[in-house]
Every structure is written in C-alpha cells, then in structure tokens.
Design a protein around this motif. Structure first.
Motif, mmCIF file in Angstrom:
data_model
loop_
_atom_site.group_PDB
_atom_site.id
_atom_site.type_symbol
_atom_site.label_atom_id
_atom_site.label_comp_id
_atom_site.label_asym_id
_atom_site.label_seq_id
_atom_site.Cartn_x
_atom_site.Cartn_y
_atom_site.Cartn_z
ATOM 1 N N ILE A 1 0.834 -1.207 0.000
ATOM 2 C CA ILE A 1 0.000 0.000 0.000
ATOM 3 C C ILE A 1 0.867 1.254 0.000
ATOM 4 O O ILE A 1 0.626 2.202 -0.755
ATOM 5 C CB ILE A 1 -0.934 -0.002 1.236
ATOM 6 C CG1 ILE A 1 -1.905 -1.178 1.149
ATOM 7 C CG2 ILE A 1 -1.695 1.317 1.339
ATOM 8 C CD1 ILE A 1 -2.757 -1.350 2.388
ATOM 9 N N LEU A 2 1.905 1.252 0.843
ATOM 10 C CA LEU A 2 2.803 2.399 0.900
ATOM 11 C C LEU A 2 3.488 2.625 -0.440
ATOM 12 O O LEU A 2 3.607 3.766 -0.911
ATOM 13 C CB LEU A 2 3.859 2.182 1.993
ATOM 14 C CG LEU A 2 3.352 2.158 3.437
ATOM 15 C CD1 LEU A 2 4.469 1.736 4.385
ATOM 16 C CD2 LEU A 2 2.786 3.507 3.845
ATOM 17 N N GLY A 3 3.912 1.521 -1.073
ATOM 18 C CA GLY A 3 4.547 1.631 -2.378
ATOM 19 C C GLY A 3 3.607 2.184 -3.431
ATOM 20 O O GLY A 3 4.020 2.968 -4.302
ATOM 21 N N SER A 4 2.328 1.803 -3.369
ATOM 22 C CA SER A 4 1.343 2.305 -4.334
ATOM 23 C C SER A 4 1.121 3.807 -4.156
ATOM 24 O O SER A 4 0.997 4.548 -5.142
ATOM 25 C CB SER A 4 0.018 1.553 -4.168
ATOM 26 O OG SER A 4 0.183 0.167 -4.424
ATOM 27 N N ILE A 5 1.073 4.264 -2.897
ATOM 28 C CA ILE A 5 0.929 5.703 -2.630
ATOM 29 C C ILE A 5 2.138 6.460 -3.164
ATOM 30 O O ILE A 5 1.999 7.528 -3.783
ATOM 31 C CB ILE A 5 0.759 5.954 -1.118
ATOM 32 C CG1 ILE A 5 -0.556 5.344 -0.622
ATOM 33 C CG2 ILE A 5 0.789 7.457 -0.813
ATOM 34 C CD1 ILE A 5 -0.725 5.398 0.885
ATOM 35 N N ILE A 6 3.332 5.906 -2.934
ATOM 36 C CA ILE A 6 4.555 6.546 -3.429
ATOM 37 C C ILE A 6 4.552 6.606 -4.953
ATOM 38 O O ILE A 6 4.991 7.599 -5.554
ATOM 39 C CB ILE A 6 5.799 5.789 -2.921
ATOM 40 C CG1 ILE A 6 5.887 5.905 -1.397
ATOM 41 C CG2 ILE A 6 7.074 6.340 -3.566
ATOM 42 C CD1 ILE A 6 6.925 4.995 -0.767
ATOM 43 N N LEU A 7 4.053 5.546 -5.606
ATOM 44 C CA LEU A 7 3.992 5.524 -7.072
ATOM 45 C C LEU A 7 3.080 6.625 -7.596
ATOM 46 O O LEU A 7 3.428 7.327 -8.564
ATOM 47 C CB LEU A 7 3.499 4.162 -7.558
ATOM 48 C CG LEU A 7 3.344 3.988 -9.074
ATOM 49 C CD1 LEU A 7 4.659 4.256 -9.790
ATOM 50 C CD2 LEU A 7 2.811 2.598 -9.408
ATOM 51 N N ILE A 8 1.915 6.814 -6.970
ATOM 52 C CA ILE A 8 1.001 7.890 -7.372
ATOM 53 C C ILE A 8 1.675 9.243 -7.187
ATOM 54 O O ILE A 8 1.625 10.122 -8.064
ATOM 55 C CB ILE A 8 -0.304 7.820 -6.554
ATOM 56 C CG1 ILE A 8 -1.078 6.536 -6.901
ATOM 57 C CG2 ILE A 8 -1.180 9.048 -6.819
ATOM 58 C CD1 ILE A 8 -2.253 6.268 -5.991
ATOM 59 N N PHE A 9 2.323 9.410 -6.037
ATOM 60 C CA PHE A 9 3.057 10.657 -5.761
ATOM 61 C C PHE A 9 4.153 10.880 -6.802
ATOM 62 O O PHE A 9 4.356 12.006 -7.273
ATOM 63 C CB PHE A 9 3.655 10.587 -4.358
ATOM 64 C CG PHE A 9 4.844 11.471 -4.145
ATOM 65 C CD1 PHE A 9 4.708 12.848 -4.112
ATOM 66 C CD2 PHE A 9 6.113 10.929 -3.975
ATOM 67 C CE1 PHE A 9 5.809 13.668 -3.919
ATOM 68 C CE2 PHE A 9 7.209 11.738 -3.787
ATOM 69 C CZ PHE A 9 7.060 13.110 -3.752
ATOM 70 N N LEU A 10 4.853 9.815 -7.172
ATOM 71 C CA LEU A 10 5.942 9.932 -8.142
ATOM 72 C C LEU A 10 5.429 10.397 -9.501
ATOM 73 O O LEU A 10 6.053 11.249 -10.148
ATOM 74 C CB LEU A 10 6.647 8.583 -8.278
ATOM 75 C CG LEU A 10 7.866 8.526 -9.207
ATOM 76 C CD1 LEU A 10 8.964 9.451 -8.697
ATOM 77 C CD2 LEU A 10 8.378 7.096 -9.320
ATOM 78 N N VAL A 11 4.292 9.859 -9.935
ATOM 79 C CA VAL A 11 3.712 10.261 -11.220
ATOM 80 C C VAL A 11 3.356 11.747 -11.199
ATOM 81 O O VAL A 11 3.648 12.484 -12.150
ATOM 82 C CB VAL A 11 2.465 9.404 -11.538
ATOM 83 C CG1 VAL A 11 1.730 9.957 -12.759
ATOM 84 C CG2 VAL A 11 2.862 7.952 -11.787
ATOM 85 N N VAL A 12 2.717 12.191 -10.107
ATOM 86 C CA VAL A 12 2.353 13.611 -9.980
ATOM 87 C C VAL A 12 3.607 14.482 -9.957
ATOM 88 O O VAL A 12 3.679 15.530 -10.623
ATOM 89 C CB VAL A 12 1.522 13.838 -8.697
ATOM 90 C CG1 VAL A 12 1.284 15.326 -8.463
ATOM 91 C CG2 VAL A 12 0.196 13.096 -8.788
ATOM 92 N N HIS A 13 4.605 14.044 -9.214
ATOM 93 C CA HIS A 13 5.847 14.812 -9.076
ATOM 94 C C HIS A 13 6.572 14.945 -10.413
ATOM 95 O O HIS A 13 7.016 16.037 -10.788
ATOM 96 C CB HIS A 13 6.746 14.119 -8.054
ATOM 97 C CG HIS A 13 7.997 14.866 -7.736
ATOM 98 N ND1 HIS A 13 8.000 16.125 -7.189
ATOM 99 C CD2 HIS A 13 9.306 14.538 -7.894
ATOM 100 C CE1 HIS A 13 9.236 16.546 -7.016
ATOM 101 N NE2 HIS A 13 10.067 15.598 -7.448
ATOM 102 N N LEU A 14 6.672 13.852 -11.146
ATOM 103 C CA LEU A 14 7.332 13.892 -12.459
ATOM 104 C C LEU A 14 6.560 14.774 -13.431
ATOM 105 O O LEU A 14 7.151 15.531 -14.207
ATOM 106 C CB LEU A 14 7.471 12.476 -13.022
ATOM 107 C CG LEU A 14 8.450 11.543 -12.308
ATOM 108 C CD1 LEU A 14 8.383 10.147 -12.905
ATOM 109 C CD2 LEU A 14 9.871 12.082 -12.376
ATOM 110 N N THR A 15 5.244 14.672 -13.398
ATOM 111 C CA THR A 15 4.411 15.468 -14.307
ATOM 112 C C THR A 15 4.535 16.957 -14.030
ATOM 113 O O THR A 15 4.616 17.781 -14.949
ATOM 114 C CB THR A 15 2.937 15.043 -14.191
ATOM 115 O OG1 THR A 15 2.826 13.646 -14.484
ATOM 116 C CG2 THR A 15 2.067 15.830 -15.160
#
Length: 241
Positions: A111-125
């Motif tokens: 779950i933590l990894g999935s939240i980080i992945l969503i954050f990473l996509v937003v951050h990169l964008t």
C-alpha cells in the motif's frame, strides 16, 4: 544462483528489491541536498543553478537513466512479491499477531509503495517533465554576482526557472502540496522498514547490527522526509519567496 534466476526466483527478486532500494536511497540524499538549496532564500538562484547542472551535465543524465531503470525494477519486483506474498497468505493465522508478529508498516509495504507511485507520477508530471522537455519560464542569472538580471544583460546566462514553478504549484494548488506531503509520509514508513530489510536480504543477521541499522533507518527517514515535507510547507507559509 544462475543469472536467469535473479528475475524468476523469490530470493533473486528480493535481491533486486534490496539493491535497487539502496540505490534509490542514495538518490534521495542527492535529491534532498539539491532541494535544500531553496532555503538559500535568494530568489531561487542557487536552486536553479543546481537543477541546471543536474539536467545539463552528461554524468547526471547518464545516472538519471540508471535511476529510472532502478525505479522500474523496484516497482515491478515489489508488485510481484506483494502478489506472491498475498497468495501465500490466503489462509490467515488462527490468532492475529498484529505488531507482535511484524510492524504494521512492514505488512503495508504494498500500500505504501502504491501511494509513493502515485506521488511519483504527480511529481514527475509537475516538475521533472517541464524541466527536461520545456514549458518553464526562463530566468537570467549573472554568474559573477549570482544575481537575477534582465534578459540581454552583460554576463547573463539563461536557466529554467524551476524554482518559480515550484513556488507557483505549491502556493496556488493546495491539492498538490497535500499529495506531496502524503507521498512523503508514505516514503517515510517505506524507508523505516526498507533500509534494514535490504541489509537483511544481503546477509546481515547479527541482531546488534540489525538494531543499529533499524535506528539508522529511522534517523535517515526523519532527516530526508522532514526536508522534503518542509519544502511545500515553506512555500505555503511564505518563509521563502
């Protein structure tokens, strides 16, 4: 272990997770150090120069390719291991052990990894893509005086104004700041478990060393994630401009 088994066996997947995770930990140190330049409170001069170096120099760009490879490996192997672990735990324990068996954050790594992945996509964008592929306003800096100067001024050099983009996004769109903070909180717990777990994977079994690594993981997570969380807070609170 054969090379082919690194990507197929359970032990191989864990080695890839541990190795890629430690590489990403090293990246976090560099990233946090670069971001700390915003607190020079010089209108973004130091930060924009540091960001320009990371984006224009050949060695950081090569390392950036490796970074994305390790990100993908870490994410893919993490998802595979999570699915495999869940399939093995379809029949639960008769007595729920809770934190006596393992800490909640070690059980919630998926779950933590999935939240980080969503954050990473937003951050990169929001930040990485504009800084690498255009879309940012230019800023002109006199390298002799480290002052922002008008375009065409003597000694002026053009930089992408990533600092201004950060200030704009964090102050004008509170949802981005909230996503950022939630993502960093998830990263905190991911690091607390992941650092000592990585060294366990590489063979550290002595309980004294494991305890030291656990403490080191907590200290590292507090410092790094504290620095990341203070970024949007500093902009929103008006501590830097």
């Amino acid at each position: 272990m054969k090379w082919s088994q690194i990507f197929t066996s359970s032990v191989g997947k864990k080695i890839i997770m541990a190795g890629s995770g430690l590489f990403l930990v090293a990246f976090l140190v560099v990233h946090a150090g670069l971001n700390a330049c915003i607190w020079a409170n010089d209108g973004g001069v130091m930060f924009n120069k540091a960001a320009h170096f990371m984006g224009a120099s050949i060695v950081p760009r090569i390392l950036e390719i490796g970074l994305f490879v390790f990100f993908l490996l870490h994410i893919i192997q993490g998802l595979v291991l999570e699915v495999q672990n869940r399939s093995k735990r379809k029949i639960g324990y008769a007595i729920k052990l809770g934190n006596r068996g393992s800490k909640w954050y070690s059980r919630a790594m998926g779950i933590l990894g999935s939240i980080i992945l969503i954050f990473l996509v937003v951050h990169l964008t929001d930040f990485w893509i504009p800084s690498r592929f255009g879309g940012l306003e230019p800023v002109y800096i006199d390298l002799a005086t480290n002052q922002i100067v008008p375009a065409g001024a003597e000694g002026a050099k053009e930089f992408h104004n990533l600092y201004a983009e950060m200030a704009y996004k964090f102050t004008s769109f509170p949802v981005i700041s909230i996503i950022y903070i939630i993502g960093v909180i998830a990263l905190f717990w991911h690091l607390v478990h992941g650092i000592q777990s990585a060294f366990r994977t590489f063979g550290v079994t002595n309980q004294r060393y494991i305890n030291l690594l656990t403490v080191a993981g907590w200290i590292f997570a507090i410092i790094i994630c504290g620095a990341f969380i203070m970024m949007p807070i500093s902009f929103m609170a008006g501590w830097i401009s």
